[in-house]
Enzyme design. Structure first.
Site, PDB file in Angstrom:
ATOM      1  N   ILE A 144       0.878  -1.163   0.000  1.00  0.00           N
ATOM      2  CA  ILE A 144       0.000   0.000   0.000  1.00  0.00           C
ATOM      3  C   ILE A 144       0.915   1.213   0.000  1.00  0.00           C
ATOM      4  CG2 ILE A 144      -0.196  -0.112   2.531  1.00  0.00           C
ATOM      5  CD1 ILE A 144      -2.932   1.198   2.295  1.00  0.00           C
ATOM      6  N   SER A 145       0.683   2.138  -0.922  1.00  0.00           N
ATOM      7  CA  SER A 145       1.608   3.253  -1.114  1.00  0.00           C
ATOM      8  C   SER A 145       1.663   4.163   0.105  1.00  0.00           C
ATOM      9  CB  SER A 145       1.207   4.081  -2.339  1.00  0.00           C
ATOM     10  OG  SER A 145       1.399   3.350  -3.525  1.00  0.00           O
ATOM     11  N   GLN A 146       2.790   4.839   0.240  1.00  0.00           N
ATOM     12  CA  GLN A 146       2.990   5.859   1.260  1.00  0.00           C
ATOM     13  C   GLN A 146       1.883   6.920   1.129  1.00  0.00           C
ATOM     14  OE1 GLN A 146       6.396   8.135   0.262  1.00  0.00           O
ATOM     15  NE2 GLN A 146       6.489   9.256   2.190  1.00  0.00           N
TER      16      GLN A 146
END
Length: 212
Positions: free
Chosen positions: A59-61
């Site tokens: 899950i992206s930053q």
């Protein structure tokens, strides 16, 4: 810890890092990121960091989600956005609250199925999903006035350029997998495409072919 104070600290950090679109910040503030990670990682959900979601994906930053969303909306509201790489569904959920319709493609079916469940739980009904090869986009429903790609490609896939509407904007990381890459903003203009390099990033690779 998933308290409101923890979320507010994240929003303050995003603002300090340069995210200025008030609508983007508000959507991130009210979207429960802890629902998009495994329960064992829920206490880290509001850290400004990427987290594993299985299948060698992340899950992206939050900063990157906010930054890419802000870039997509820089020229005004969008009504039809193609997302390449549903992943956890977090970026999808953010987009669904910012644009009229989202069309999201994911190659790993189990991830997409989980993402669908999360968006239903949040009552986000303006997203259509496709299980397939993100490199191919979704030509049957093209063109799109926004395209966001959440995995890195060695070069911009021609299929995605072809599906961008006149005046449309694409945000995509480009470069070698496992090394420093460049985030790019591509705009379809009358005489072709303009490209703007926005800085160094690191994303998981954009891979071919659907995977059950």
């Amino acid at each position: 810890m998933t308290s409101q104070r923890t979320r507010e600290r994240l929003i303050q950090r995003l603002y300090e890092e340069g995210v200025s679109n008030a609508k983007v910040l508000e959507v991130i503030r009210k979207t429960p990121r802890h629902l998009f990670v495994d329960e064992a990682l829920a206490h880290r959900a509001y850290e400004d960091t990427a987290l594993p979601i299985g299948h060698n994906q992340t899950i992206s930053q939050p900063f990157m989600v906010a930054h890419m969303s802000e870039l997509l909306l820089e020229a005004g509201p969008l009504d039809k956005v193609l997302e390449i790489g549903t992943g956890s569904g977090y970026q999808t959920a953010i987009l669904a609250q910012l644009v009229e319709r989202v069309f999201s493609v994911e190659r790993i079916k189990v991830l997409q199925d989980r993402a669908k469940e999360r968006l239903v739980e949040l009552n986000l009904r303006n997203v259509v999903f496709r299980w397939g090869d993100g490199c191919e986009g979704w030509p049957a429903l093209a063109p799109y006035n926004g395209i966001i790609v959440t995995a890195v490609a060695p070069e911009v896939p021609q299929a995605l350029l072809d599906q961008l509407a006149p005046g449309g904007r694409m945000v995509i990381p480009v470069g070698p997998a496992g090394e420093t890459q460049q985030l790019m903003l591509i705009v379809r203009e009358e005489q072709g495409f303009s490209r703007r390099v926005l800085g160094a990033v690191r994303f998981v690779p954009l891979l071919n072919g659907p995977l059950a």
